[in-house]
Scaffold this motif. Structure first.
Motif, mmCIF file in Angstrom:
data_model
loop_
_atom_site.group_PDB
_atom_site.id
_atom_site.type_symbol
_atom_site.label_atom_id
_atom_site.label_comp_id
_atom_site.label_asym_id
_atom_site.label_seq_id
_atom_site.Cartn_x
_atom_site.Cartn_y
_atom_site.Cartn_z
ATOM 1 N N LEU A 16 4.346 -0.737 -11.134
ATOM 2 C CA LEU A 16 4.894 -0.486 -9.802
ATOM 3 C C LEU A 16 3.791 -0.155 -8.811
ATOM 4 O O LEU A 16 3.735 -0.687 -7.698
ATOM 5 N N ILE A 17 2.855 0.704 -9.239
ATOM 6 C CA ILE A 17 1.750 1.085 -8.363
ATOM 7 C C ILE A 17 0.860 -0.119 -8.076
ATOM 8 O O ILE A 17 0.428 -0.333 -6.934
ATOM 9 N N GLU A 18 0.572 -0.916 -9.106
ATOM 10 C CA GLU A 18 -0.264 -2.100 -8.912
ATOM 11 C C GLU A 18 0.388 -3.068 -7.923
ATOM 12 O O GLU A 18 -0.279 -3.671 -7.077
ATOM 13 N N PHE A 19 1.710 -3.226 -8.033
ATOM 14 C CA PHE A 19 2.416 -4.176 -7.175
ATOM 15 C C PHE A 19 2.464 -3.698 -5.728
ATOM 16 O O PHE A 19 2.126 -4.443 -4.799
ATOM 17 N N VAL A 20 2.874 -2.432 -5.527
ATOM 18 C CA VAL A 20 3.040 -1.956 -4.151
ATOM 19 C C VAL A 20 1.689 -1.765 -3.465
ATOM 20 O O VAL A 20 1.612 -1.790 -2.233
ATOM 21 N N SER A 21 0.613 -1.570 -4.236
ATOM 22 C CA SER A 21 -0.693 -1.442 -3.615
ATOM 23 C C SER A 21 -1.122 -2.755 -2.964
ATOM 24 O O SER A 21 -1.934 -2.772 -2.049
ATOM 25 N N VAL A 57 1.860 -3.341 0.956
ATOM 26 C CA VAL A 57 1.944 -1.989 1.507
ATOM 27 C C VAL A 57 3.332 -1.664 2.029
ATOM 28 O O VAL A 57 3.852 -0.567 1.808
ATOM 29 N N TRP A 58 3.961 -2.611 2.726
ATOM 30 C CA TRP A 58 5.278 -2.313 3.289
ATOM 31 C C TRP A 58 6.296 -2.020 2.198
ATOM 32 O O TRP A 58 7.216 -1.210 2.383
ATOM 33 N N LEU A 59 6.106 -2.653 1.018
ATOM 34 C CA LEU A 59 7.000 -2.371 -0.094
ATOM 35 C C LEU A 59 6.763 -0.968 -0.661
ATOM 36 O O LEU A 59 7.675 -0.351 -1.202
ATOM 37 N N ALA A 60 5.540 -0.485 -0.531
ATOM 38 C CA ALA A 60 5.247 0.875 -0.989
ATOM 39 C C ALA A 60 6.048 1.889 -0.185
ATOM 40 O O ALA A 60 6.670 2.800 -0.749
#
Length: 224
Positions: free
Chosen positions: A8-13, A16-19
């Protein structure tokens, strides 16, 4: 849990807007009865705050997303209870979790207005107290007067420890990758959760002991 948080962290990094959307939804869903007791919203928020020191996310937007999600989640649950009154506590899906509803109601009746404040920091009661407060007749002005300050404290309490921990890892631990940071943030989140559970268990035990001692004292006085 780590196997879920790390990707999840790898993807949202990388998005950014998804983070920020993930932070918003994590805070919102934590306030949904039943669902909030199983979604690791606090862990997700803590872990995503790891992206702030590296510049992937902005602290003010992380806090704003968490606050907005919590406000909408708590407010929606409260208004649902306020509109449906006590019947909502006996309807599906709450009817499938009578023990959690009973705990929430007992918590609210014991602490009154302050229950709304304390519950924001105590899972899984956090997911039940807003709807219970509405169902038991708390007025909206009083609810928001307590709920908003609680959320404004709750958001930094979840975000800033992760930011500070990762800043320390960057500075003293030599960790630069998100994978390494995510691993240690998850460990810290688990430790923090365990400490909160231990604290809540200790408080509950002290309260039960007090409830046992008080009748015994009153009984002794009656004999005198």
């Amino acid at each position: 849990m780590a196997s879920l948080i790390d990707p999840l962290i790898e993807f949202v990094s990388a998005h950014v807007w998804l983070a920020y959307l993930t932070l918003f939804l994590a805070a919102l869903l934590e306030a949904v009865p039943i669902l909030g007791s199983v979604i690791p919203g606090s862990t997700i928020i803590f872990a995503l705050s790891a992206l702030v020191p590296g510049g992937d996310l902005q602290l003010e937007w992380v806090l704003s997303a968490a606050v907005a999600g919590a406000l909408l989640g708590d407010g929606s649950a409260f208004w649902l209870g306020h509109r449906e009154q006590r019947e909502i506590l006996n309807c599906w899906p709450l009817s499938n979790y009578p023990h959690l509803v009973a705990r929430s109601e007992a918590f609210f009746r014991r602490w009154g207005t302050l229950a709304v404040f304390f519950a924001r920091f105590v899972p899984p009661i956090r997911a039940f107290v807003p709807i219970t407060a509405g169902a038991l007749g708390m007025s909206p002005p009083i609810f928001y007067a307590v709920n908003i300050p609680a959320i404004l404290l709750w958001a930094p309490a979840h975000v800033l420890p992760g930011v500070l921990a990762v800043s320390a890892l960057h500075r003293y631990g030599g960790f630069a990758s998100h994978a390494g940071i995510a691993k240690y943030c998850w460990i810290l989140a688990v430790i923090a959760g365990a400490l909160l559970i231990a604290l809540w268990t200790w408080i509950a035990r002290r309260r039960r002991e007090g409830a046992v001692i008080k009748p015994a004292v009153q009984s002794d006085r009656g004999k005198l």
